[in-house]
Structure formats: structure tokens, C-alpha cells
Design a protein around this motif. Structure first.
Motif, PDB file in Angstrom:
ATOM      1  N   VAL A 110      -2.511   2.926  -6.637  1.00 55.13           N
ATOM      2  CA  VAL A 110      -3.942   3.201  -6.664  1.00 55.13           C
ATOM      3  C   VAL A 110      -4.660   2.219  -5.753  1.00 55.13           C
ATOM      4  O   VAL A 110      -4.442   1.008  -5.828  1.00 55.13           O
ATOM      5  CB  VAL A 110      -4.516   3.075  -8.096  1.00 55.13           C
ATOM      6  CG1 VAL A 110      -6.015   3.343  -8.094  1.00 55.13           C
ATOM      7  CG2 VAL A 110      -3.807   4.029  -9.043  1.00 55.13           C
ATOM      8  N   LEU A 111      -5.522   2.765  -4.893  1.00 53.39           N
ATOM      9  CA  LEU A 111      -6.405   1.908  -4.116  1.00 53.39           C
ATOM     10  C   LEU A 111      -7.554   1.460  -5.015  1.00 53.39           C
ATOM     11  O   LEU A 111      -8.294   2.289  -5.543  1.00 53.39           O
ATOM     12  CB  LEU A 111      -6.951   2.666  -2.902  1.00 53.39           C
ATOM     13  CG  LEU A 111      -6.024   2.838  -1.703  1.00 53.39           C
ATOM     14  CD1 LEU A 111      -6.730   3.619  -0.613  1.00 53.39           C
ATOM     15  CD2 LEU A 111      -5.556   1.490  -1.171  1.00 53.39           C
ATOM     16  N   ASP A 112      -7.685   0.167  -5.189  1.00 58.33           N
ATOM     17  CA  ASP A 112      -8.669  -0.394  -6.104  1.00 58.33           C
ATOM     18  C   ASP A 112      -9.342  -1.583  -5.419  1.00 58.33           C
ATOM     19  O   ASP A 112      -8.661  -2.552  -5.050  1.00 58.33           O
ATOM     20  CB  ASP A 112      -7.974  -0.840  -7.394  1.00 58.33           C
ATOM     21  CG  ASP A 112      -8.939  -1.410  -8.422  1.00 58.33           C
ATOM     22  OD1 ASP A 112     -10.153  -1.496  -8.133  1.00 58.33           O
ATOM     23  OD2 ASP A 112      -8.471  -1.773  -9.508  1.00 58.33           O
ATOM     24  N   PRO A 113     -10.675  -1.521  -5.222  1.00 61.68           N
ATOM     25  CA  PRO A 113     -11.361  -2.660  -4.595  1.00 61.68           C
ATOM     26  C   PRO A 113     -11.138  -3.973  -5.336  1.00 61.68           C
ATOM     27  O   PRO A 113     -11.196  -5.045  -4.739  1.00 61.68           O
ATOM     28  CB  PRO A 113     -12.843  -2.244  -4.639  1.00 61.68           C
ATOM     29  CG  PRO A 113     -12.821  -0.761  -4.727  1.00 61.68           C
ATOM     30  CD  PRO A 113     -11.598  -0.416  -5.527  1.00 61.68           C
ATOM     31  N   GLY A 114     -10.874  -3.885  -6.632  1.00 67.73           N
ATOM     32  CA  GLY A 114     -10.626  -5.095  -7.410  1.00 67.73           C
ATOM     33  C   GLY A 114      -9.254  -5.696  -7.172  1.00 67.73           C
ATOM     34  O   GLY A 114      -9.003  -6.854  -7.533  1.00 67.73           O
ATOM     35  N   ASP A 115      -8.370  -4.903  -6.590  1.00 70.77           N
ATOM     36  CA  ASP A 115      -7.015  -5.373  -6.293  1.00 70.77           C
ATOM     37  C   ASP A 115      -6.609  -4.802  -4.945  1.00 70.77           C
ATOM     38  O   ASP A 115      -5.809  -3.869  -4.850  1.00 70.77           O
ATOM     39  CB  ASP A 115      -6.056  -4.921  -7.397  1.00 70.77           C
ATOM     40  CG  ASP A 115      -4.637  -5.448  -7.194  1.00 70.77           C
ATOM     41  OD1 ASP A 115      -4.473  -6.417  -6.429  1.00 70.77           O
ATOM     42  OD2 ASP A 115      -3.712  -4.878  -7.797  1.00 70.77           O
ATOM     43  N   PRO A 116      -7.160  -5.328  -3.861  1.00 69.17           N
ATOM     44  CA  PRO A 116      -7.018  -4.715  -2.535  1.00 69.17           C
ATOM     45  C   PRO A 116      -5.566  -4.637  -2.079  1.00 69.17           C
ATOM     46  O   PRO A 116      -4.755  -5.530  -2.350  1.00 69.17           O
ATOM     47  CB  PRO A 116      -7.821  -5.641  -1.614  1.00 69.17           C
ATOM     48  CG  PRO A 116      -8.671  -6.463  -2.510  1.00 69.17           C
ATOM     49  CD  PRO A 116      -7.958  -6.559  -3.821  1.00 69.17           C
ATOM     50  N   MET A 117      -5.271  -3.548  -1.379  1.00 72.17           N
ATOM     51  CA  MET A 117      -3.967  -3.374  -0.764  1.00 72.17           C
ATOM     52  C   MET A 117      -4.128  -2.448   0.425  1.00 72.17           C
ATOM     53  O   MET A 117      -5.160  -1.777   0.572  1.00 72.17           O
ATOM     54  CB  MET A 117      -2.952  -2.795  -1.756  1.00 72.17           C
ATOM     55  CG  MET A 117      -3.300  -1.404  -2.261  1.00 72.17           C
ATOM     56  SD  MET A 117      -2.110  -0.715  -3.412  1.00 72.17           S
ATOM     57  CE  MET A 117      -0.722  -0.444  -2.344  1.00 72.17           C
ATOM     58  N   THR A 118      -3.138  -2.397   1.290  1.00 76.98           N
ATOM     59  CA  THR A 118      -3.159  -1.523   2.460  1.00 76.98           C
ATOM     60  C   THR A 118      -2.122  -0.427   2.273  1.00 76.98           C
ATOM     61  O   THR A 118      -1.006  -0.686   1.831  1.00 76.98           O
ATOM     62  CB  THR A 118      -2.829  -2.321   3.734  1.00 76.98           C
ATOM     63  OG1 THR A 118      -3.835  -3.311   3.920  1.00 76.98           O
ATOM     64  CG2 THR A 118      -2.793  -1.410   4.954  1.00 76.98           C
ATOM     65  N   ILE A 119      -2.499   0.821   2.605  1.00 75.94           N
ATOM     66  CA  ILE A 119      -1.529   1.911   2.632  1.00 75.94           C
ATOM     67  C   ILE A 119      -1.557   2.534   4.015  1.00 75.94           C
ATOM     68  O   ILE A 119      -2.571   2.497   4.713  1.00 75.94           O
ATOM     69  CB  ILE A 119      -1.791   2.971   1.551  1.00 75.94           C
ATOM     70  CG1 ILE A 119      -3.124   3.684   1.787  1.00 75.94           C
ATOM     71  CG2 ILE A 119      -1.753   2.364   0.161  1.00 75.94           C
ATOM     72  CD1 ILE A 119      -3.340   4.894   0.904  1.00 75.94           C
ATOM     73  N   GLY A 120      -0.442   3.082   4.419  1.00 73.40           N
ATOM     74  CA  GLY A 120      -0.380   3.759   5.708  1.00 73.40           C
ATOM     75  C   GLY A 120      -0.445   2.832   6.903  1.00 73.40           C
ATOM     76  O   GLY A 120      -0.834   3.245   8.001  1.00 73.40           O
TER      77      GLY A 120
END
Length: 390
Positions: free
Chosen positions: A196-206
Motif C-alpha cells: 500500500v502506498l501510504d504517505p505516513g510510510d513512504p515507499m517507491t513503486i515502479g
């Protein structure tokens, strides 16, 4: 509940009872009635919570679906023909990211020249995009496959196209046993995303992947597709137990047990083929038919088992690979030890009639078929044009 309903409406109601949280839509015939019906269900509050997003293009529709799915929502859209082509770049993104989006493809020819009628050119053009592809024979199966598609997609974390023949199914009114909401809720659990993309737990996909890892990425995608060959029959069996109807799965053999000749096809044309096979069986002809429900991943082993002992295989295709002929034929060839006959039929919505099929199957049984046949081709027209253009 058995209901006389247009195919598009049946699909819309099946999708609604699967509780999508985001529906993104851009109208293109012949899928428009599906998203129109869903927009009405959202506007009335019957489908809630759900956000219906009107977008400016098919590319935008798939982009919204990708964003919604990546943030943890159950996402759905629909398209056809040139609309699917306009999505092509985003289709590969959806599958590459492992997002369980469900999309209806109301199969329609691709221009030019412009043609709004049914064949399988659109979905076949995206057969290697990484999406699972399921083909419906009837409106009942189209509705059933959508409920199964959400479960398959979410179990595998892969997107699924449910392909139904434009106009032939989407605009046909017939009896459909629509699943009840309680039944669907029991069959299809709430969506729990793997990432899940979550602003509270940033991550990069793609993000960019270089040569050192890209082969492994594609290999893992291939393995998920192979896993689907196990999951799809399991989901179909669970659906049968829950709803009392045999629907979905990989392939559907019909009167193949002692057949010397077997016809392979996808979609609504199977109904006419089965009627023709029944007549020929009554006349003593040993012929059967295999309907391919799951085209991607291709069910090679299941088809190999169904074709064991068969002398002739005729692949009836609703799309053409220009310059070579058959698309489905290439995959059938990998499953069968012989050389299948390819028949291109029904392009651009041309009717495939029992009269034409009877003559075709008679030629097949008598070993008179050419390796590539165009059913009901108007030879005088093409020969005149070939002479004119040199």
C-alpha cells in the motif's frame, strides 16, 4: 435470482456486488452500458462506499485504476477496441506492479477501417501484457467470471481481463442468474492489499530496474502466471460449490471423449459450434469442441490432456495475426503433437453460421482443409482487388 437482463447490466450488477471501491470509466462502444449502469448504482447510493471517476481517456482510466489499487482500493474499469490500445502502456504498468485490477473488455474489432462490431483483435493484441485473460461463452458466464476475477486477482496480486463479445453478449437480453449480495460477500473476502502506498510510510513503486535484475522481475511475473493455472480451477470449484453453477476454469471440453476431430474456440461462438457438433454427432460424425476460458496463462497441460488421441484439431479464431495467420493456433501447437488447422472467422462481426460451420467441419473430417482458411471469404472481391493493385 434469475432475471431477464442485458449482458452489460448483468456484468454491472455482478461487479457492484463484488464491492469495488473505485470505478474509473471512459465510454467506448460496446462497453458503455456497463459503466453507465455502475454510475447509476453509485449515484443512487446502492453501491457504496465507491468513488466513480469520470476520466478524459482510456489511458487515464487505467492510470486511475493503478493509483487506486496501489493505495489499497478494490479497482475496476472497462474498455474495448482502440480504448484498450490507448491503455497499452498503463496495462504493462498495472501487471508489472502486481496490482489486482479487474477490467471488462467488450471485445471489438480494431480499425482502420473503423468497425465497431465483435471480434477478438483487441484483447489478443494485449495477450503478452501480463494480464490474465478469461473469455466468457455466455452472459451467465460473463457475470460469474467477474465475481471470480476479483478473487483470482487478489489472491495472485495480478490484474485480470474478463473478455466478453461486444454486442453479441453485451447487448443481448437473456436469462441470467444474478448472484445475491450475501453470496458474493461469503465468496469474496474484503480486499487486503499486499502493498500500500501510504504517505505516513513512504515507499517507491515502479522504480527503474537495470539489467542486473530485470530478468528476475519478468521471471517472477511468469511464475505468478503459472501459479494462476492452479488458482483459477480452485476458484471455479469453490464458485460451483457456493453458487451451484459450473462456471469458469481453464477449458471446457464438450463431446470430446471419443472424438477424432476437435474444434477449439473462445467466446460466444462456442454456442453455435456446440449446436453444430450436436447435429453432426446425431449423423454419426465423431467431433467435439474445447472452449478455452483461460487464454492467459495458456492451459497447455489441460489442453494436452483433452486432445489425447485426437486425429485432427481445428482452431477457430476471431482475430488474425497478419502475415502468419493464427494466434491461438500457436499456443495449441505447443499442447498437441500434430499440426492444427487454423480457421479465421467472424472478423469485424461477420456472422459465423451453422451452415458455414457444417461445411467447414465436413472438409476437416475429410482432410480437405488447408492449413489456413478464411471462413466465408468473398474470393471474387479479394481477387478483383489483388488484380487492381498488382
Amino acid at each position: 435470482m434469475l432475471k431477464q437482463v442485458e449482458g452489460s447490466r448483468a456484468v454491472a450488477e455482478a461487479v457492484a456486488r463484488s464491492r469495488p471501491e473505485v470505478i474509473c470509466a471512459y465510454p467506448i462502444s460496446p462497453q458503455t452500458h456497463i459503466v453507465e449502469a455502475l454510475s447509476g448504482l453509485v449515484a443512487s447510493g446502492e453501491l457504496a462506499p465507491c468513488e466513480f471517476v469520470n476520466v478524459e481517456s482510456e489511458f487515464a482510466a487505467m492510470s486511475v485504476a493503478i493509483g487506486a489499487s496501489a493505495t489499497g482500493a478494490r479497482a475496476y474499469t472497462a474498455t474495448a477496441s482502440q480504448g484498450l490500445l490507448y491503455m497499452a502502456e498503463a496495462l504493462y504498468n498495472a501487471s508489472g506492479l502486481g496490482l489486482p485490477i479487474v477490467m471488462t473488455v467488450a471485445n471489438r474489432a480494431i480499425g482502420a477501417p473503423i468497425n465497431i462490431w465483435n471480434d477478438h483483435s483487441d484483447s489478443m493484441s494485449q495477450r503478452d501484457s501480463g494480464w490474465l485473460q478469461l473469455y466468457a461463452e455466455s452472459n451467465q458466464e460473463a457475470a460469474d467470471l467477474h465475481v471470480q476475477a476479483f478473487r483470482i486477482a487478489e489472491e495472485l496480486s495480478l490484474p485480470v481481463m474478463v473478455c466478453m463479445d461486444g454486442f453479441v453478449l453485451t447487448h443481448a437480453v437473456e436469462g441470467v442468474d444474478l448472484p445475491g449480495q450475501d453470496q458474493v460477500d461469503a465468496f469474496l473476502e474484503p480486499y487486503v492489499p499486499r502493498q500500500v502506498l501510504d504517505p505516513g510510510d513512504p515507499m517507491t513503486i515502479g522504480a527503474m530496474v537495470g539489467p542486473e535484475a530485470f530478468t528476475e522481475v519478468r521471471y517472477l511475473a511468469h511464475q505468478r502466471h503459472l501459479r494462476a493455472l492452479e488458482v483459477i480451477p480452485e476458484v471455479a470449484a469453490d464458485f460451483t460449490a457456493a453458487f451451484g453453477r459450473d462456471s469458469g476454469g481453464l477449458i471446457r471440453p464438450y463431446r470430446c471423449g471419443d472424438a477424432d476431430t476437435v474444434v477449439i474456440a473462445l467466446g460466444s461462438v462456442l454456442g453455435t459450434i456446440k449446436d453444430t457438433v450436436d447435429e453432426l454427432r446425431d449423423e454419426g460424425v465423431d467431433i467435439g469442441v474445447v472452449g478455452v476460458t483461460t487464454f492467459r496463462p495458456f492451459p497447455t497441460e489441460a489442453l494436452r490432456t483433452a486432445l489425447r488421441g485426437v486425429r485432427r484439431v481445428v482452431v477457430l479464431e476471431r482475430a488474425l495475426a497478419v502475415g502468419i495467420g493464427g494466434i491461438v493456433t500457436a499456443d495449441v501447437r505447443a499442447a498437441w503433437s500434430g499440426e492444427p488447422f487454423t480457421v479465421i472467422a467472424g472478423l469485424g462481426g461477420r456472422p459465423v453460421t451453422k451452415k458455414s460451420l457444417r461445411a467447414l467441419f465436413a472438409d476437416a473430417v475429410a482432410d480437405r482443409l488447408e492449413p489456413l482458411t478464411f471462413l466465408d471469404l468473398k474470393h471474387d472481391v479479394v481477387e478483383r482487388e489483388l488484380r487492381r493493385t498488382g
